[in-house]
Design a protein around this motif. Structure first.
Motif, PDB file in Angstrom:
ATOM      1  N   GLY A 163       3.569   7.876 -10.588  1.00  0.00           N
ATOM      2  CA  GLY A 163       4.662   8.410 -11.389  1.00  0.00           C
ATOM      3  C   GLY A 163       5.985   7.762 -11.068  1.00  0.00           C
ATOM      4  N   LYS A 164       6.262   7.588  -9.785  1.00  0.00           N
ATOM      5  CA  LYS A 164       7.514   6.943  -9.382  1.00  0.00           C
ATOM      6  C   LYS A 164       7.541   5.492  -9.845  1.00  0.00           C
ATOM      7  CE  LYS A 164       9.182   9.499  -5.329  1.00  0.00           C
ATOM      8  NZ  LYS A 164       8.435  10.728  -5.356  1.00  0.00           N
ATOM      9  N   PHE A 165       6.404   4.792  -9.716  1.00  0.00           N
ATOM     10  CA  PHE A 165       6.348   3.384 -10.096  1.00  0.00           C
ATOM     11  C   PHE A 165       6.608   3.204 -11.587  1.00  0.00           C
ATOM     12  CE2 PHE A 165       4.338  -0.676 -11.098  1.00  0.00           C
ATOM     13  CZ  PHE A 165       4.790  -1.483 -10.066  1.00  0.00           C
ATOM     14  N   LYS A 166       6.110   4.140 -12.390  1.00  0.00           N
ATOM     15  CA  LYS A 166       6.330   4.061 -13.828  1.00  0.00           C
ATOM     16  C   LYS A 166       7.789   4.288 -14.197  1.00  0.00           C
ATOM     17  CE  LYS A 166       1.739   5.559 -15.430  1.00  0.00           C
ATOM     18  NZ  LYS A 166       0.992   6.656 -16.105  1.00  0.00           N
ATOM     19  N   SER A 167       8.476   5.088 -13.407  1.00  0.00           N
ATOM     20  CA  SER A 167       9.819   5.517 -13.775  1.00  0.00           C
ATOM     21  C   SER A 167      10.929   4.591 -13.308  1.00  0.00           C
ATOM     22  CB  SER A 167      10.086   6.923 -13.216  1.00  0.00           C
ATOM     23  OG  SER A 167      10.127   6.902 -11.797  1.00  0.00           O
ATOM     24  N   LYS A 168      10.613   3.637 -12.438  1.00  0.00           N
ATOM     25  CA  LYS A 168      11.669   2.782 -11.894  1.00  0.00           C
ATOM     26  C   LYS A 168      11.146   1.365 -11.692  1.00  0.00           C
ATOM     27  CE  LYS A 168      14.341   4.691  -8.917  1.00  0.00           C
ATOM     28  NZ  LYS A 168      14.909   5.283  -7.676  1.00  0.00           N
ATOM     29  N   ASN A 169      12.042   0.396 -11.838  1.00  0.00           N
ATOM     30  CA  ASN A 169      11.659  -1.008 -11.682  1.00  0.00           C
ATOM     31  C   ASN A 169      11.728  -1.399 -10.201  1.00  0.00           C
ATOM     32  OD1 ASN A 169      11.047  -3.675 -12.007  1.00  0.00           O
ATOM     33  ND2 ASN A 169      12.947  -4.224 -13.046  1.00  0.00           N
ATOM     34  N   TYR A 170      10.647  -1.138  -9.474  1.00  0.00           N
ATOM     35  CA  TYR A 170      10.624  -1.451  -8.043  1.00  0.00           C
ATOM     36  C   TYR A 170      10.375  -2.943  -7.827  1.00  0.00           C
ATOM     37  CZ  TYR A 170      10.493   3.528  -7.087  1.00  0.00           C
ATOM     38  OH  TYR A 170      10.816   4.854  -7.022  1.00  0.00           O
ATOM     39  N   LYS A 171      11.211  -3.511  -6.989  1.00  0.00           N
ATOM     40  CA  LYS A 171      11.042  -4.920  -6.637  1.00  0.00           C
ATOM     41  C   LYS A 171       9.999  -5.084  -5.531  1.00  0.00           C
ATOM     42  CE  LYS A 171      11.841  -9.307  -6.723  1.00  0.00           C
ATOM     43  NZ  LYS A 171      11.343 -10.089  -7.861  1.00  0.00           N
ATOM     44  N   TYR A 172       9.937  -4.083  -4.634  1.00  0.00           N
ATOM     45  CA  TYR A 172       8.999  -4.146  -3.512  1.00  0.00           C
ATOM     46  C   TYR A 172       8.262  -2.813  -3.370  1.00  0.00           C
ATOM     47  CZ  TYR A 172      11.987  -8.097  -2.374  1.00  0.00           C
ATOM     48  OH  TYR A 172      12.711  -9.252  -2.449  1.00  0.00           O
ATOM     49  N   VAL A 173       6.977  -2.918  -3.069  1.00  0.00           N
ATOM     50  CA  VAL A 173       6.165  -1.746  -2.745  1.00  0.00           C
ATOM     51  C   VAL A 173       5.491  -2.013  -1.403  1.00  0.00           C
ATOM     52  CG1 VAL A 173       4.142  -0.361  -3.337  1.00  0.00           C
ATOM     53  CG2 VAL A 173       5.726  -1.081  -5.142  1.00  0.00           C
ATOM     54  N   VAL A 174       5.623  -1.059  -0.497  1.00  0.00           N
ATOM     55  CA  VAL A 174       4.938  -1.129   0.798  1.00  0.00           C
ATOM     56  C   VAL A 174       4.012   0.074   0.856  1.00  0.00           C
ATOM     57  CG1 VAL A 174       5.186  -1.082   3.302  1.00  0.00           C
ATOM     58  CG2 VAL A 174       6.915  -2.250   1.897  1.00  0.00           C
ATOM     59  N   MET A 175       2.718  -0.161   0.893  1.00  0.00           N
ATOM     60  CA  MET A 175       1.775   0.958   0.850  1.00  0.00           C
ATOM     61  C   MET A 175       0.717   0.885   1.943  1.00  0.00           C
ATOM     62  SD  MET A 175      -0.751   0.077  -2.384  1.00  0.00           S
ATOM     63  CE  MET A 175      -2.111   1.007  -1.651  1.00  0.00           C
ATOM     64  N   ASP A 176       0.439   2.056   2.500  1.00  0.00           N
ATOM     65  CA  ASP A 176      -0.664   2.183   3.446  1.00  0.00           C
ATOM     66  C   ASP A 176      -1.966   2.125   2.665  1.00  0.00           C
ATOM     67  OD1 ASP A 176      -1.967   2.626   5.875  1.00  0.00           O
ATOM     68  OD2 ASP A 176      -2.058   4.776   5.513  1.00  0.00           O
ATOM     69  N   LEU A 177      -2.957   1.435   3.190  1.00  0.00           N
ATOM     70  CA  LEU A 177      -4.226   1.312   2.476  1.00  0.00           C
ATOM     71  C   LEU A 177      -5.014   2.619   2.504  1.00  0.00           C
ATOM     72  CD1 LEU A 177      -6.161  -0.509   0.928  1.00  0.00           C
ATOM     73  CD2 LEU A 177      -7.195  -1.155   3.106  1.00  0.00           C
ATOM     74  N   PHE A 178      -4.951   3.332   3.620  1.00  0.00           N
ATOM     75  CA  PHE A 178      -5.706   4.576   3.756  1.00  0.00           C
ATOM     76  C   PHE A 178      -4.828   5.748   3.302  1.00  0.00           C
ATOM     77  CE2 PHE A 178      -7.994   1.601   6.218  1.00  0.00           C
ATOM     78  CZ  PHE A 178      -9.307   2.034   6.262  1.00  0.00           C
ATOM     79  N   ILE A 179      -4.856   6.031   2.009  1.00  0.00           N
ATOM     80  CA  ILE A 179      -3.983   7.052   1.452  1.00  0.00           C
ATOM     81  C   ILE A 179      -4.760   7.998   0.541  1.00  0.00           C
ATOM     82  CG2 ILE A 179      -3.149   5.395  -0.297  1.00  0.00           C
ATOM     83  CD1 ILE A 179      -0.449   7.034  -0.092  1.00  0.00           C
ATOM     84  N   PRO A 180      -5.521   8.918   1.078  1.00  0.00           N
ATOM     85  CA  PRO A 180      -5.818   9.031   2.515  1.00  0.00           C
ATOM     86  C   PRO A 180      -7.048   8.219   2.933  1.00  0.00           C
ATOM     87  CG  PRO A 180      -6.702  10.941   1.391  1.00  0.00           C
ATOM     88  CD  PRO A 180      -6.017  10.110   0.338  1.00  0.00           C
ATOM     89  N   THR A 181      -7.774   7.652   1.946  1.00  0.00           N
ATOM     90  CA  THR A 181      -8.955   6.858   2.292  1.00  0.00           C
ATOM     91  C   THR A 181      -8.783   5.430   1.786  1.00  0.00           C
ATOM     92  OG1 THR A 181     -10.171   7.290   0.234  1.00  0.00           O
ATOM     93  CG2 THR A 181     -10.382   8.928   2.004  1.00  0.00           C
ATOM     94  N   GLU A 182      -9.587   4.540   2.331  1.00  0.00           N
ATOM     95  CA  GLU A 182      -9.548   3.135   1.919  1.00  0.00           C
ATOM     96  C   GLU A 182      -9.866   2.992   0.434  1.00  0.00           C
ATOM     97  OE1 GLU A 182     -12.526  -0.614   2.589  1.00  0.00           O
ATOM     98  OE2 GLU A 182     -12.002   0.547   4.364  1.00  0.00           O
ATOM     99  N   ARG A 183     -10.832   3.756  -0.049  1.00  0.00           N
ATOM    100  CA  ARG A 183     -11.231   3.669  -1.456  1.00  0.00           C
ATOM    101  C   ARG A 183     -10.050   3.997  -2.369  1.00  0.00           C
ATOM    102  NH1 ARG A 183     -12.765   7.343  -5.227  1.00  0.00           N
ATOM    103  NH2 ARG A 183     -14.141   6.629  -6.911  1.00  0.00           N
TER     104      ARG A 183
END
Length: 200
Positions: free
Chosen positions: A106-126
């Motif tokens: 939802g946040k990604f759709k609403s704003k033009n993010y230049k950078y995204v930093v995400m944990d892979l396990f959120i909460p699982t790898e899948r």
């Protein structure tokens, strides 16, 4: 270093302050290590910062909103999102945080993010791979040049290639000093873009 008594009362207060949900089965020793890491990080950052980062993060100074690129941090642990929000605010970019997939989308759709930093396990790898794939699809459909980086505590070497195959621009294992490696990585992207602009 810090010395705190990690009991139920402290945990309730901590997760209330960081505006995050308290996990039901939390390892107190892990949390204490994260808290110590945060304090050490803040102390190192404030030594080198042009402005006190703690004050800026806590809102003790007025920050004028600008058209600068924004960063989205995605991690299911409030400790990590809080730490990275402070760390990455040194770039004078708006830093938003999310702790679950649907909120992140939802946040990604609403704003033009230049950078995204995400944990892979959120909460699982899948689920992490699903989110990475979805963010890349949305970025392409919206014609955005979003840099997406993966952070993970998993030591499995094959994960890095899997992430890059799915479109991740960079990959960092949560090992020693990973927060500063992340900051340096984003700094390199920013400097590279400035160099490209100067060559126009």
């Amino acid at each position: 270093m810090i010395s705190v008594e990690l009991d139920d009362e402290f945990l309730d207060l901590f997760f209330d302050i960081t505006n995050s949900n308290r996990p039901q089965n939390i390892d107190l020793s892990v949390l204490k290590g994260q808290l110590i890491n945060i304090v050490d990080t803040l102390q190192d950052l404030n030594k080198n910062a042009k402005k006190p980062i703690i004050s800026k993060a806590l809102g003790n100074e007025e920050v004028e909103l600008s058209s600068a690129p924004a960063i989205l941090v995605i991690d299911d642990l409030g400790v990590i999102t809080y730490q990275l929000k402070i760390l990455l605010s040194d770039f004078d970019m708006e830093v938003d945080c999310s702790q679950e997939i649907y909120d992140a989308v939802g946040k990604f759709k609403s704003k033009n993010y230049k950078y995204v930093v995400m944990d892979l396990f959120i909460p699982t790898e899948r689920e992490g791979f699903i989110l990475l794939t979805e963010l890349k699809k949305m970025a392409t459909s919206m014609n955005r040049q979003t840099v997406i980086g993966i952070i993970t505590a998993s030591p499995r070497k094959e994960i890095e290639q899997q992430c890059k195959d799915k479109g991740a621009d960079f990959f960092l294992e949560k090992s020693n000093d990973w927060q500063f490696k992340l900051k340096n990585t984003i700094s390199e992207y920013i400097n590279s873009e400035k160099g490209d602009e100067d060559n126009w």
